[in-house]
Each structure stands twice: as C-alpha cells, then as structure tokens.
Design a protein around this motif. Structure first.
Motif, PDB file in Angstrom:
ATOM      1  N   LYS A  74      90.501 -39.065 -52.996  1.00 47.46           N
ATOM      2  CA  LYS A  74      90.877 -38.052 -53.635  1.00 47.46           C
ATOM      3  C   LYS A  74      89.611 -38.609 -54.774  1.00 47.46           C
ATOM      4  O   LYS A  74      89.806 -38.892 -55.521  1.00 47.46           O
ATOM      5  CB  LYS A  74      91.889 -37.896 -54.897  1.00 47.46           C
ATOM      6  N   VAL A  75      88.481 -37.221 -55.349  1.00 47.37           N
ATOM      7  CA  VAL A  75      87.907 -37.723 -55.994  1.00 47.37           C
ATOM      8  C   VAL A  75      88.067 -36.687 -57.655  1.00 47.37           C
ATOM      9  O   VAL A  75      88.283 -35.193 -57.114  1.00 47.37           O
ATOM     10  CB  VAL A  75      86.125 -37.222 -55.950  1.00 47.37           C
ATOM     11  N   THR A  76      87.848 -37.992 -58.636  1.00 50.31           N
ATOM     12  CA  THR A  76      88.354 -36.323 -59.534  1.00 50.31           C
ATOM     13  C   THR A  76      86.970 -36.461 -60.795  1.00 50.31           C
ATOM     14  O   THR A  76      87.039 -37.936 -60.931  1.00 50.31           O
ATOM     15  CB  THR A  76      89.685 -36.198 -60.493  1.00 50.31           C
ATOM     16  N   PHE A  77      86.806 -35.867 -61.584  1.00 49.23           N
ATOM     17  CA  PHE A  77      86.193 -36.176 -62.808  1.00 49.23           C
ATOM     18  C   PHE A  77      85.767 -34.750 -63.821  1.00 49.23           C
ATOM     19  O   PHE A  77      86.521 -33.921 -63.845  1.00 49.23           O
ATOM     20  CB  PHE A  77      84.224 -35.682 -62.071  1.00 49.23           C
ATOM     21  N   THR A  78      86.125 -36.052 -65.137  1.00 48.62           N
ATOM     22  CA  THR A  78      86.279 -35.044 -66.230  1.00 48.62           C
ATOM     23  C   THR A  78      85.891 -36.181 -67.689  1.00 48.62           C
ATOM     24  O   THR A  78      86.073 -37.382 -67.563  1.00 48.62           O
ATOM     25  CB  THR A  78      88.479 -34.976 -66.852  1.00 48.62           C
ATOM     26  N   GLU A  79      84.833 -34.876 -68.132  1.00 44.10           N
ATOM     27  CA  GLU A  79      84.036 -35.525 -69.607  1.00 44.10           C
ATOM     28  C   GLU A  79      83.646 -36.444 -68.703  1.00 44.10           C
ATOM     29  O   GLU A  79      83.961 -37.610 -69.649  1.00 44.10           O
ATOM     30  CB  GLU A  79      85.418 -35.953 -70.437  1.00 44.10           C
ATOM     31  N   GLY A  80      83.125 -36.702 -68.291  1.00 43.96           N
ATOM     32  CA  GLY A  80      82.143 -37.858 -68.049  1.00 43.96           C
ATOM     33  C   GLY A  80      82.436 -39.150 -67.150  1.00 43.96           C
ATOM     34  O   GLY A  80      82.516 -40.312 -67.155  1.00 43.96           O
ATOM     35  N   ILE A  81      83.984 -38.756 -67.098  1.00 43.84           N
ATOM     36  CA  ILE A  81      85.210 -40.027 -66.284  1.00 43.84           C
ATOM     37  C   ILE A  81      85.061 -39.641 -64.800  1.00 43.84           C
ATOM     38  O   ILE A  81      85.474 -38.415 -64.349  1.00 43.84           O
ATOM     39  CB  ILE A  81      86.314 -40.365 -66.779  1.00 43.84           C
ATOM     40  N   ALA A  82      85.244 -40.315 -64.061  1.00 46.74           N
ATOM     41  CA  ALA A  82      85.023 -40.111 -62.808  1.00 46.74           C
ATOM     42  C   ALA A  82      85.890 -41.160 -62.231  1.00 46.74           C
ATOM     43  O   ALA A  82      86.054 -42.128 -62.816  1.00 46.74           O
ATOM     44  CB  ALA A  82      83.866 -40.233 -61.535  1.00 46.74           C
ATOM     45  N   ALA A  83      86.768 -40.317 -61.562  1.00 47.03           N
ATOM     46  CA  ALA A  83      87.997 -41.118 -60.801  1.00 47.03           C
ATOM     47  C   ALA A  83      88.565 -41.365 -59.300  1.00 47.03           C
ATOM     48  O   ALA A  83      88.260 -40.341 -58.948  1.00 47.03           O
ATOM     49  CB  ALA A  83      89.063 -40.775 -61.469  1.00 47.03           C
ATOM     50  N   LEU A  84      87.829 -41.932 -58.850  1.00 46.34           N
ATOM     51  CA  LEU A  84      88.506 -42.349 -56.606  1.00 46.34           C
ATOM     52  C   LEU A  84      89.801 -43.662 -56.705  1.00 46.34           C
ATOM     53  O   LEU A  84      90.372 -44.093 -56.959  1.00 46.34           O
ATOM     54  CB  LEU A  84      87.659 -43.067 -56.646  1.00 46.34           C
ATOM     55  N   THR A  85      90.650 -42.024 -55.559  1.00 48.14           N
ATOM     56  CA  THR A  85      91.775 -42.850 -55.926  1.00 48.14           C
ATOM     57  C   THR A  85      92.260 -42.454 -54.297  1.00 48.14           C
ATOM     58  O   THR A  85      91.332 -41.521 -53.660  1.00 48.14           O
ATOM     59  CB  THR A  85      93.518 -42.433 -56.486  1.00 48.14           C
ATOM     60  N   GLY A  86      93.160 -43.495 -53.372  1.00 51.76           N
ATOM     61  CA  GLY A  86      93.430 -43.257 -51.949  1.00 51.76           C
ATOM     62  C   GLY A  86      92.849 -45.004 -51.542  1.00 51.76           C
ATOM     63  O   GLY A  86      92.965 -45.780 -52.271  1.00 51.76           O
ATOM     64  N   GLN A  87      92.910 -44.500 -50.140  1.00 51.23           N
ATOM     65  CA  GLN A  87      93.112 -45.231 -49.162  1.00 51.23           C
ATOM     66  C   GLN A  87      91.865 -45.590 -48.275  1.00 51.23           C
ATOM     67  O   GLN A  87      91.113 -44.751 -47.979  1.00 51.23           O
ATOM     68  CB  GLN A  87      94.558 -45.790 -48.180  1.00 51.23           C
ATOM     69  N   VAL A  88      91.313 -46.926 -48.388  1.00 54.64           N
ATOM     70  CA  VAL A  88      89.728 -47.193 -47.611  1.00 54.64           C
ATOM     71  C   VAL A  88      89.912 -48.266 -46.308  1.00 54.64           C
ATOM     72  O   VAL A  88      91.024 -49.256 -46.751  1.00 54.64           O
ATOM     73  CB  VAL A  88      88.917 -47.131 -48.408  1.00 54.64           C
ATOM     74  N   GLY A  89      89.630 -48.144 -45.211  1.00 53.59           N
ATOM     75  CA  GLY A  89      89.780 -49.399 -44.757  1.00 53.59           C
ATOM     76  C   GLY A  89      88.677 -50.472 -44.545  1.00 53.59           C
ATOM     77  O   GLY A  89      90.058 -51.900 -43.693  1.00 53.59           O
ATOM     78  N   ASP A  90      88.669 -50.800 -45.631  1.00 51.31           N
ATOM     79  CA  ASP A  90      87.627 -52.334 -45.972  1.00 51.31           C
ATOM     80  C   ASP A  90      87.988 -52.575 -47.646  1.00 51.31           C
ATOM     81  O   ASP A  90      86.780 -52.038 -47.960  1.00 51.31           O
ATOM     82  CB  ASP A  90      86.968 -52.365 -45.195  1.00 51.31           C
TER      83      ASP A  90
END
Length: 120
Positions: A74-90
């Motif tokens: 999940k990608v969110t962006f608010t007032e200059g701040i990017a947030a990446l959450t969730g699962q990756v394989g590596d």
C-alpha cells in the motif's frame, strides 16, 4: 548565480527561495548556457496532489521493483510524506524501495513499513 546542469532540485530551489530569484541559468563546465529554470518550473514538482504523487511512487517504485507483490504493498502520500506498508518477498528490497521512494521529486520523507517473511 548559476548552476551546473546536473544540479538537483533541492540544490537549486533553496537558493532561489532564499534569495527571491525568479530565473536561474544552468551553465556547463565550459561556461556555455544550457538552460534557464524559472521559479514556476521548480514549483511544478511540489504542486502535484497527494494522489498524483502516490500514483507516481506506485508506478516508478512498487510496480518496477516489486511487481509480484505490488498488490500486497500500500502506498500513501500526505503533505510530503510517503508511506509504504505491506509484504514483499525479499527483505533486500525494503531498503531499496525506501531509497527509490525518497528520490521521487516531491517526496520529503519516507515511512517504510514493508515487511518480508522471516526464514526459518
């Protein structure tokens, strides 16, 4: 005041703002004019909506770096701040995703909360 063509956005925007400069020439090592950036040119990067920046991050970082797990991130962006959450394989991809996200013009800060499965 002038800059070399390879100057970054922050390197040029800060002096323009501090000194109220409206146009800035870019000159190569030989002193040849390569272009002129206006105050408006630099601001365009920061005038994109949060949704546009989140989409840019998804397309340029997540879809390219983590294509098989893109639905789990999940990608969110608010007032200059990017947030990446969730699962990756590596787990090696987590730091790279954070660095690439931070390089997207308009991103000021990154909160990377990606996780990878732990090996047993």
């Amino acid at each position: 005041m002038s800059f070399r063509p390879d100057a970054t956005l922050p390197q040029t925007a800060r002096p323009m703002a501090d000194r109220h400069i409206k146009r800035l020439p870019f000159i190569d090592a030989d002193g040849t004019l390569k272009g002129i950036a206006s105050h408006a040119d630099l601001l365009k990067v920061f005038l994109r909506t949060d949704e546009e920046l989140a989409t840019d991050i998804r397309l340029t970082v997540v879809d390219r770096l983590i294509p098989f797990f893109r639905e789990a991130v999940k990608v969110t962006f608010t007032e200059g701040i990017a947030a990446l959450t969730g699962q990756v394989g590596d787990s090696h991809l987590i730091g790279m995703a954070a660095r690439l996200t931070h390089s997207v013009e308009g991103v000021v800060q990154v909160h990377c909360r990606l996780e990878a499965p732990t090996s047993q």
